[in-house]
Structures are given as C-alpha cells and as structure tokens.
Motif scaffolding. Structure first.
Motif, mmCIF file in Angstrom:
data_model
loop_
_atom_site.group_PDB
_atom_site.id
_atom_site.type_symbol
_atom_site.label_atom_id
_atom_site.label_comp_id
_atom_site.label_asym_id
_atom_site.label_seq_id
_atom_site.Cartn_x
_atom_site.Cartn_y
_atom_site.Cartn_z
ATOM 1 N N UNK A 29 0.742 -1.218 -0.108
ATOM 2 C CA UNK A 29 -0.086 0.102 -0.064
ATOM 3 C C UNK A 29 0.961 1.016 0.057
ATOM 4 N N UNK A 30 2.093 1.121 -0.344
ATOM 5 C CA UNK A 30 2.832 2.244 -0.561
ATOM 6 C C UNK A 30 3.419 2.842 0.826
ATOM 7 N N UNK A 31 3.682 2.203 1.994
ATOM 8 C CA UNK A 31 4.159 2.602 3.167
ATOM 9 C C UNK A 31 5.905 2.181 2.988
ATOM 10 N N UNK A 32 6.643 3.271 2.980
ATOM 11 C CA UNK A 32 8.072 2.845 3.019
ATOM 12 C C UNK A 32 8.781 2.473 4.218
ATOM 13 N N UNK B 240 -4.164 11.422 -3.760
ATOM 14 C CA UNK B 240 -4.534 10.639 -5.027
ATOM 15 C C UNK B 240 -3.758 9.033 -4.779
ATOM 16 N N UNK B 241 -2.881 9.112 -4.340
ATOM 17 C CA UNK B 241 -1.989 7.573 -4.025
ATOM 18 C C UNK B 241 -2.884 6.757 -3.104
ATOM 19 N N UNK C 263 -6.366 2.233 -2.749
ATOM 20 C CA UNK C 263 -7.345 1.395 -2.067
ATOM 21 C C UNK C 263 -7.092 1.393 -0.517
ATOM 22 N N UNK C 264 -6.302 2.514 -0.069
ATOM 23 C CA UNK C 264 -6.445 2.318 1.516
ATOM 24 C C UNK C 264 -7.770 2.825 2.053
ATOM 25 N N UNK C 265 -8.340 2.198 2.876
ATOM 26 C CA UNK C 265 -9.620 2.601 3.421
ATOM 27 C C UNK C 265 -9.497 3.909 4.220
ATOM 28 N N UNK C 266 -10.451 4.918 3.912
ATOM 29 C CA UNK C 266 -10.419 6.032 4.757
ATOM 30 C C UNK C 266 -11.844 6.203 5.493
#
Lengths: 134, 198, 220
Positions: free
Chosen positions: C137-140, C199-200, C205-208
């Motif tokens: 999910x794009x967490x570095x 946008x990322x 599709x990270x639930x908000x």
C-alpha cells in the motif's frame, strides 16, 4: 484542658501567650529578601567569574589535533583504498542508469545499437524471449 | 439542610481514598505481551538447536513446490531447457522482473548486466557479463536454471525468489540483452536519426 | 489561659509539607511518564549488541544492496524475514572470507546452527502486524524503521506506541508514497504535495472510512 506535652516555648511573646496561640508568623521579611537577593547575587557573581576566566588571554582551549610537529619524523599515511565508499557506489549506479536510459552505437558496422531499457522491453514484447540469432 | 448532606458525601469520598492504592497491584504481568507461542525467527528453549522455526524433515517438499514435469518449476521441457516462458510475456512481467533483477542480481551483475555491480567492484569479483554471445544464444530456461540452482560461485536464489519471479527475472535479462544488442533495423526512423547524430 | 498547642513554626511546616507533598506526587508522576517515554524504556536509538556487528549503513548506503536482498519475504509475508546464513554466505563466501568478525557466520554455515540475532522490534503478542500489506500500500521502510541505512548498528527508530500506529491509520496520506519509492530510504513522502498523496491513497485503495482504526485490524 489537659496538657498534651506542648509547653509554651520559652521566649514566646506575651500577646501570644495571652491569646493562647502564636500570633507572630514571621518576625520580618528581611531575612527572606536577603536570601533571595543573595542567591541571585551569587548567580551573577558566578557568571561574571566565568566570563573573566574565559576572556583572560592564555586560558582558551585550543584545538591541537591538527598541529604538526615538522621536526619529528612522520610515518607515511596508511593506504587509502577508498576515501569515501559512497562515491564509488553512487558512480557505478549512476553510470549504469545513464547507460540504460540512452541510445548509442555498440557496433555501427554490424548495425548493433544500445537502446533505453524501456524501449528494449517494448521490442522484446514483439520478438519474444527466444534465443538471439547468431 | 444542604450542609449535613454535603459533609456526608465528603466523608464518603474520603473513605474511598484508599482506592488508588489498588493501582499498585496492576501492570505487573506481561502474560498478554509475551504469549506462550512462537513468533517467526524466535529462539526456543525447548528444541536443542534453539530454533522455533522448525526445519522440515529431510526429503520433504512443500505442497506444489515439486513437480519434475513442470516447466514452471524446473525450467525444462522434456529434459531440454525451455525456450519459451511458461507464462505470457507481458509488460507487467518485465516490469516485475526489473524490480527483482535490481534487488537480487544487480549487486554483482550490475544494473545493465555487464558484470560491474557495486559488489563485483568492491569484492573484487570477476562476474561474467550477460552481454556475451554464449548467453545471448542460450535458451531462456538457462537463466531460470541458474537462478534456481546457482552456478560456479553463485549461490542458489531459489529460497529468496519464487519460481514465477525467477521467470520474470529471466525475461528481464533478455530485455537487458536486447537493450545492449538492438538491431538498428528494428528501430524507428526517428531513433536511427538519433543514433546517426552520434 | 490554655497552653500553647502548636509550636511557633507550625504554619510554616504545614505549608512546606503541603507543597512538598504536591511536588513529590507531581514529580513522581512526571518522572514515571518521562521514564516511560525515554529510550531507557522504549529502546529507541539504543543499538543492541549482535553476534556479528552487521552494519546497515555499509551494506545499504555504501554497497547499494536492496532491502529485499536479505529481507526477502517483506513483500509476500507478515514477517520481513531475517536473512538466513545462506544469504550472508552468498556474498561472504567470496568477499571478506577470512574476516574474524564473520567467524560466527562461517561457523553457522558449517554446523547448521542458527546465528542468534537479537530482535530489535518486539511487538506485543496481542498485536498483529503484516509487512506485506504495508509495502503493497505504499508505506516505505523508512516510515517506521527510520534512516536505518545511516545506522551502523541497528536500533529502533520508533517506540511503537499504539497512538503512533493510529496516527498513520487515521491519516494514511501523511505517510503514503509511490510503490516505486518504498525501498528508497532517502525518499520523504512529505516532499509530495498533499493532493498527490491523497490520490495515491485512493489509487492503492487504502480505506479512509475509519475501518483502519477498528480494534480488530491490529488486535485479532
């Protein structure tokens, strides 16, 4: 009323004795003020002493780590294979990345060129992964 | 009327003043924190080799990881190195292979595959270039086989790269080879012009 | 005339002891909070002695080795994976083959006994954490592990308080980055404009809708 062991302290003021409890709290604020002023005075004095000590010429701390005694024999510096290991790694990655992003001749006579990797991936999608022709 | 009731409440509250002392009884147990189960890579006092992660019994294989007839798992078709991928060649596969290659292969083979990776430079190690005729004309299954089983001084990467990813790497190696050995006739006129300018 | 019950300094004693008691209780509470937040308790920035003094700075920053070369399961499993001795030896059978520092590695390879590394991040048993979903999910890496590529000996970069976890689960747009940059230690997510990060979050599709802060997301 029975005595509880608290005898009147000698020297108690007559008014307090007659009232039955201590009337005077602090005889005077003077000692407290002297104390507070003394504390701050001491702080300022210590600060001034520090300033004087630091500013007296000849008492400064000097960095002598770089001082070289030219008269003493010096050993040559140890071998330095890599002065900064980061530099070589970054150079190798940078050169490879540049190569993978550029056009250029590999063998002009035979018509062989190097192309950016993105373009090569496109070309590979067309021609497939079979071995290259000799 | 209000005075006695307020005093009554006050004394009740005062009588409960010992309750905060109960706090001294808590927070002394870490049973929930250190539960009686093993985490990955934990040490174990029970097993003699101190490993909580048990090595599989000898000669066992994981379900689905062994099939001598599967080109996907062996890189071979009827005993011969496969010349085609066991999956479809797509742009996503190549892009995936690129990330795998850059992570696992580039330290030695270099980002371009010329054998001048940072580790090869620092070693120093002699790493063969992928841009040699022998490797350009070899079947794609060869790369899969080398990644799976290792070769010469190169160890096996089978434990770190799953079979599907190994094929992606093999396909990307082909793309790398092509990027350094492209036939000018396959390029567009615009690209040829760019080359001619050099 | 009744006798004097209190000595003359009774008032002063009352004030001093009242203020002292308040200060003592306040001080004890402050000291406990301070200790709880300090590296003495959280181990943040305190490197642990390891059987081999492995340097992330050397391997990652200087040698440009990707995180996944050693932590190979980070994209596929809950656990990022300690490298096996085989992974160490895939290079160190060739380089630094006589280094005394690497003797435990060679011993482990020869005998098959594992190297007993000491765990840096020890999550409580009641917390579920999965590396692969965070990476996907794009967490570095550096969002939680800090600039580990600049550390010689590994140390915790975060105390792993629950409030810290929730901070990101409430506002993922503060830490999300493009998937390409997940393993780039030097990348700063905040270098992207907020709209780009929002946008990322949407694209990955990270639930908000608050689902990420449900108890069972981590306590399951």
């Amino acid at each position: 009323m029975a005595h509880h062991g608290h005898e009147p302290v000698p020297g108690a003021a007559a008014e307090s004795v007659s009232a039955g409890y201590e009337l005077a709290d602090i005889p005077s604020l003077r000692p407290i003020w002297i104390f507070v002023i003394g504390i701050f005075g001491l702080l300022i004095f210590a600060y001034l002493v520090g300033v004087v000590l630091v500013t007296i010429p000849g008492t400064q701390v000097r960095d002598t780590s770089q001082a070289v005694d030219v008269n003493s024999p010096q050993a040559p510096p140890g071998p330095r294979i890599e002065a900064d290991p980061n530099v070589d790694g970054e150079r190798i990655v940078r050169e490879a990345t540049e190569r993978l992003e550029s056009y250029g001749w590999v063998n002009q006579r035979q018509g062989i060129a190097h192309v950016p990797i993105e373009r090569a991936m496109q070309l590979l999608l067309d021609q497939g992964v079979r071995p290259f022709e000799e | 009327m209000a005075q006695p009731s307020r005093m009554w409440i006050g004394s009740r509250v005062a009588r409960m003043a010992w309750l905060p002392l109960c706090l001294l009884l808590v927070a002394c147990h870490v049973d929930m924190y250190d539960q009686p189960r093993y985490k990955p890579n934990q040490t174990s006092a029970f097993f003699s080799d101190q490993r909580a992660m048990r090595p599989p019994v000898e000669n066992t294989v994981a379900m689905g990881s062994f099939d001598p007839d599967s080109p996907l798992l062996t890189g071979k078709v009827n005993g011969e190195l496969a010349t085609e991928l066991p999956m479809e060649l797509t742009a996503e596969l190549l892009e995936h292979g690129r990330t795998r290659y850059n992570a696992y292969c580039a330290p030695c083979h270099g980002l371009t595959g010329d054998g001048n990776g940072v580790i090869a430079y620092r070693g120093p190690l002699q790493v063969p270039s992928l841009h040699q005729d022998r490797l350009r004309t070899v079947a794609i299954g060869y790369f899969f086989d080398v990644i799976t089983n290792g070769i010469n001084r190169m160890y096996s990467y089978a434990a770190r790269i799953p079979p599907e990813d190994r094929w992606a790497v093999a396909a990307y190696v082909r793309a790398l080879q092509l990027s350094q050995y492209a036939d000018v006739n396959d390029l567009t006129a615009e690209e040829r012009q760019q080359l001619g300018a050099q | 005339m009744s006798a004097q019950i209190f000595p003359r300094n009774a008032n002063a004693i009352v004030w001093v002891s009242t203020i002292g008691l308040v200060a003592l209780i306040g001080g004890i509470v402050a000291a406990m909070v301070g200790l709880y937040l300090s590296p003495w308790y959280t181990d943040v920035g305190v490197p642990k002695a390891q059987p081999v003094p492995f340097s992330h700075k050397h391997h990652v920053d200087q040698l440009k080795i990707d995180c996944r070369y050693c932590h190979a399961t980070v994209e596929r499993a809950a656990h990022a994976g300690y490298p096996s001795t085989d992974t160490c030896m895939s290079c160190h059978s060739q380089v630094w083959t006589n280094s005394p520092l690497l003797q435990p590695v060679r011993d482990s390879y020869r005998t098959g006994d594992p190297i007993l590394w000491r765990r840096i991040y020890d999550l409580p048993g009641f917390v579920y954490f999965n590396h692969s979903v965070h990476v996907a999910k794009g967490i570095g890496c550096s969002s939680c592990h800090g600039r580990i590529d600049q550390q010689h000996l590994a140390a915790k970069a975060q105390p792993l308080f629950m409030g810290w976890c929730l901070g990101c689960h409430r506002n993922p747009e503060d830490n999300v980055r493009p998937r390409d940059e997940v393993f780039n230690m030097a990348f700063d997510p905040l270098s992207l404009p907020l709209e780009e990060r929002v946008r990322l979050v949407e694209a990955y599709q990270i639930p908000t809708d608050g689902r990420l802060t449900n108890c069972y997301v981590c306590h399951r």
